[in-house]
Write a protein that holds these residues in place. Structure first.
Motif, short mmCIF file in Angstrom:
data_model
loop_
_atom_site.label_atom_id
_atom_site.label_comp_id
_atom_site.label_asym_id
_atom_site.label_seq_id
_atom_site.Cartn_x
_atom_site.Cartn_y
_atom_site.Cartn_z
N LEU A 34 -6.18 -5.39 -1.82
CA LEU A 34 -5.08 -4.55 -2.33
C LEU A 34 -5.30 -4.08 -3.75
O LEU A 34 -4.82 -3.02 -4.15
N ARG B 58 0.83 -1.22 0.00
CA ARG B 58 0.00 0.00 0.00
C ARG B 58 0.86 1.26 0.00
O ARG B 58 0.56 2.22 -0.71
N SER C 94 0.58 3.91 -2.98
CA SER C 94 -0.05 5.22 -2.77
C SER C 94 0.95 6.32 -2.47
O SER C 94 0.91 7.37 -3.11
#
Length: 71
Positions: free
Chosen positions: A37, A14, A18
């Motif tokens: 995910l 993650r 991101s």
């Protein structure tokens, strides 16, 4: 991988996706790990693409259900 390791790996993926803006490709058969995910999922069977789309779309695709769970 135990649950704690899987959670830690999900966090790393993650962050890479991101915060770093990196595309991450995960090849995995554990759908409980992968589906939360994924933005996009590609399912293959016998070396051919069977389905592609959002996790929700792929999870409900009749071709995927038939191939992996039986008719």
């Amino acid at each position: 991988m135990d649950i704690e390791e899987a959670d830690r790996l999900q966090s790393v993926i993650r962050v890479a996706s991101s915060e770093l803006g990196t595309t991450v490709i995960v090849v995995e058969h554990n759908m409980r790990f992968l589906m939360p995910l994924a933005d996009s999922v590609l399912v293959m069977a016998s070396g051919k693409v069977l389905s592609e789309g959002t996790p929700q779309y792929v999870r409900n695709d009749p071709a995927v259900v038939a191939a992996y769970l039986g008719d």
